[in-house]
Design a protein around this motif. Structure first.
Motif, PDB file in Angstrom:
ATOM      1  N   VAL A 130     -42.108 -12.624   5.868  1.00 39.78           N
ATOM      2  CA  VAL A 130     -42.568 -12.447   4.482  1.00 39.78           C
ATOM      3  C   VAL A 130     -43.450 -11.208   4.332  1.00 39.78           C
ATOM      4  CG1 VAL A 130     -43.982 -13.454   2.648  1.00 39.78           C
ATOM      5  CG2 VAL A 130     -42.236 -14.837   3.793  1.00 39.78           C
ATOM      6  N   PRO A 131     -44.441 -10.973   5.192  1.00 38.50           N
ATOM      7  CA  PRO A 131     -45.214  -9.725   5.059  1.00 38.50           C
ATOM      8  C   PRO A 131     -44.358  -8.476   5.261  1.00 38.50           C
ATOM      9  CG  PRO A 131     -46.381 -11.310   6.429  1.00 38.50           C
ATOM     10  CD  PRO A 131     -45.011 -11.860   6.224  1.00 38.50           C
ATOM     11  N   GLU A 132     -43.368  -8.552   6.147  1.00 37.37           N
ATOM     12  CA  GLU A 132     -42.474  -7.409   6.348  1.00 37.37           C
ATOM     13  C   GLU A 132     -41.678  -7.108   5.090  1.00 37.37           C
ATOM     14  OE1 GLU A 132     -41.765  -8.287  11.143  1.00 37.37           O
ATOM     15  OE2 GLU A 132     -40.176  -8.704   9.688  1.00 37.37           O
ATOM     16  N   MET A 135     -30.733 -19.746   6.981  1.00 32.94           N
ATOM     17  CA  MET A 135     -32.002 -19.150   7.370  1.00 32.94           C
ATOM     18  C   MET A 135     -32.511 -18.198   6.303  1.00 32.94           C
ATOM     19  SD  MET A 135     -33.099 -17.082  10.858  1.00 32.94           S
ATOM     20  CE  MET A 135     -32.688 -15.450  10.222  1.00 32.94           C
ATOM     21  N   GLY A 136     -31.590 -17.573   5.567  1.00 27.01           N
ATOM     22  CA  GLY A 136     -31.999 -16.720   4.460  1.00 27.01           C
ATOM     23  C   GLY A 136     -32.768 -17.488   3.396  1.00 27.01           C
ATOM     24  N   PRO A 156     -40.360 -19.031   0.892  1.00 28.74           N
ATOM     25  CA  PRO A 156     -41.753 -18.560   0.910  1.00 28.74           C
ATOM     26  C   PRO A 156     -41.919 -17.147   0.372  1.00 28.74           C
ATOM     27  CG  PRO A 156     -40.909 -18.846   3.151  1.00 28.74           C
ATOM     28  CD  PRO A 156     -39.910 -19.437   2.243  1.00 28.74           C
ATOM     29  N   LEU A 157     -40.900 -16.311   0.520  1.00 34.45           N
ATOM     30  CA  LEU A 157     -40.985 -14.958  -0.028  1.00 34.45           C
ATOM     31  C   LEU A 157     -40.985 -14.993  -1.553  1.00 34.45           C
ATOM     32  CD1 LEU A 157     -40.946 -11.868   0.155  1.00 34.45           C
ATOM     33  CD2 LEU A 157     -38.448 -12.000   0.328  1.00 34.45           C
ATOM     34  N   VAL A 158     -40.062 -15.750  -2.136  1.00 36.53           N
ATOM     35  CA  VAL A 158     -39.991 -15.840  -3.594  1.00 36.53           C
ATOM     36  C   VAL A 158     -41.278 -16.437  -4.156  1.00 36.53           C
ATOM     37  CG1 VAL A 158     -38.743 -16.883  -5.532  1.00 36.53           C
ATOM     38  CG2 VAL A 158     -37.472 -15.972  -3.588  1.00 36.53           C
ATOM     39  N   ILE A 167     -40.149 -10.801  -7.737  1.00 34.78           N
ATOM     40  CA  ILE A 167     -38.824 -11.410  -7.670  1.00 34.78           C
ATOM     41  C   ILE A 167     -38.645 -12.316  -8.882  1.00 34.78           C
ATOM     42  CG2 ILE A 167     -37.306 -12.941  -6.366  1.00 34.78           C
ATOM     43  CD1 ILE A 167     -38.619 -11.910  -3.815  1.00 34.78           C
ATOM     44  N   LYS A 168     -37.636 -12.014  -9.702  1.00 33.45           N
ATOM     45  CA  LYS A 168     -37.443 -12.687 -10.983  1.00 33.45           C
ATOM     46  C   LYS A 168     -36.337 -13.727 -10.975  1.00 33.45           C
ATOM     47  CE  LYS A 168     -40.640 -10.080 -12.684  1.00 33.45           C
ATOM     48  NZ  LYS A 168     -41.995 -10.664 -12.888  1.00 33.45           N
ATOM     49  N   ALA A 169     -35.510 -13.783  -9.949  1.00 32.78           N
ATOM     50  CA  ALA A 169     -34.426 -14.766  -9.852  1.00 32.78           C
ATOM     51  C   ALA A 169     -33.957 -14.801  -8.408  1.00 32.78           C
ATOM     52  CB  ALA A 169     -33.266 -14.405 -10.780  1.00 32.78           C
ATOM     53  N   ALA A 170     -33.442 -15.969  -7.976  1.00 38.06           N
ATOM     54  CA  ALA A 170     -33.036 -16.105  -6.574  1.00 38.06           C
ATOM     55  C   ALA A 170     -31.834 -17.026  -6.436  1.00 38.06           C
ATOM     56  CB  ALA A 170     -34.199 -16.641  -5.731  1.00 38.06           C
ATOM     57  N   VAL A 171     -30.993 -16.702  -5.461  1.00 31.14           N
ATOM     58  CA  VAL A 171     -29.840 -17.513  -5.085  1.00 31.14           C
ATOM     59  C   VAL A 171     -30.112 -18.043  -3.685  1.00 31.14           C
ATOM     60  CG1 VAL A 171     -27.345 -17.572  -4.735  1.00 31.14           C
ATOM     61  CG2 VAL A 171     -28.323 -16.063  -6.482  1.00 31.14           C
ATOM     62  N   LEU A 172     -30.130 -19.377  -3.532  1.00 34.82           N
ATOM     63  CA  LEU A 172     -30.558 -20.011  -2.291  1.00 34.82           C
ATOM     64  C   LEU A 172     -29.646 -21.175  -1.957  1.00 34.82           C
ATOM     65  CD1 LEU A 172     -34.318 -20.167  -3.334  1.00 34.82           C
ATOM     66  CD2 LEU A 172     -33.380 -18.565  -1.646  1.00 34.82           C
ATOM     67  N   GLY A 173     -29.816 -21.754  -0.751  1.00 33.11           N
ATOM     68  CA  GLY A 173     -29.071 -22.956  -0.433  1.00 33.11           C
ATOM     69  C   GLY A 173     -28.852 -23.177   1.053  1.00 33.11           C
TER      70      GLY A 173
END
Length: 254
Positions: free
Chosen positions: A122-124, A151-152, A158-160, A166-172
């Motif tokens: 996350v800091p990176e 893993m993404g 935690p990054l989002v 970051i205004k939107a995210a695709v996860l799963g």
């Protein structure tokens, strides 16, 4: 202060590819080869055991660049790709492979290991975002999206949560155990994908993580199939989702 340095540049099929180092962290930035047009940035996190140029990353990048003109950046996660493994990485991976070979549960190992990687990554990512937004074709005022499966997602949640740009995210496709509290801090639009017959991450686990997000707009995309049967049409869906929330038109792809 670490700085971003481009190391190589090439272009093919309308896409410009630039390798970079953010300090000692390797990454790649894909953009449209048609010119340095100002456009939103999409960050992508790769899966466990993969790397920044994994075919899944390249395929998504092509769709995002060709479909919307996005700039797309991927970093090698700690212990992955062109980054050396530490003794800790080796121990965790050996324990995981042993559990898999014996048919034993792997969730606790993956969750623990990915949580540690997230602490480092996350800091990176935030430092890399600072640097990329200094590029004139991206800019400091443009919206940012995130895409990451498996893993993404473990690194992306935690990054989002930590990153207001970051205004939107695709996860799963990830166990929720280490992510519940962080997911409850997320309010941006979420598109969440799970495989209904996932032999690694049970559907109940995926549904629990989806439920934890505090986003007013979140959509669940559940598809029949196992963990590695991820349907490619979900990539097209993620392009449309990010285009809608990052303010870009979509160009139909042949």
């Amino acid at each position: 202060m670490q700085s971003l340095q481009f190391t190589t540049e090439s272009s093919s099929n309308g896409m410009l590819e630039r390798d970079f180092l953010m300090g000692d962290v390797p990454g790649v930035l894909w953009s449209s080869a048609s010119g340095a047009e100002r456009a939103p940035l999409v960050l992508m996190g790769h899966g466990g055991g993969a790397h920044k140029r994994h075919p899944a990353m390249l395929g998504r990048a092509k769709s995002l660049v060709a479909g919307c003109g996005f700039h797309v950046a991927v970093l090698d996660a700690p212990g992955h790709g062109d980054r050396p493994r530490t003794a800790y990485d080796e121990r965790e991976i050996a324990e995981l492979r042993k559990a898999q070979a014996a048919g034993e549960p792997e969730a606790s190992i993956v969750v623990r290991y990915n949580a540690r990687l997230a602490e480092l990554a996350v800091p990176e990512w935030r430092a890399t975002l600072d640097a990329l937004q200094k590029l004139p074709e991206i800019g400091a005022d443009g919206p940012v999206g995130y895409v990451g499966m498996a893993m993404g997602t473990a690194l992306g949640v935690p990054l989002v949560a930590a990153e207001p740009r970051i205004k939107a995210a695709v996860l799963g496709m990830m166990w929720p155990d280490a992510l519940f509290e962080v997911a409850r801090q997320i309010t941006v639009p979420i598109e969440f994908v799970l495989q209904w017959d996932d032999e690694r991450v049970p559907r109940e686990a995926g549904l629990a993580l989806f439920d934890a997000f505090a986003s007013k707009e979140k959509s669940l995309h559940a598809n029949a199939g196992d963990h590695f049967g991820f349907p490619m049409f979900e990539v097209d869906s993620s392009v449309r989702f990010l285009a809608r929330h990052l303010g870009r038109p979509v160009t139909p792809q042949s």
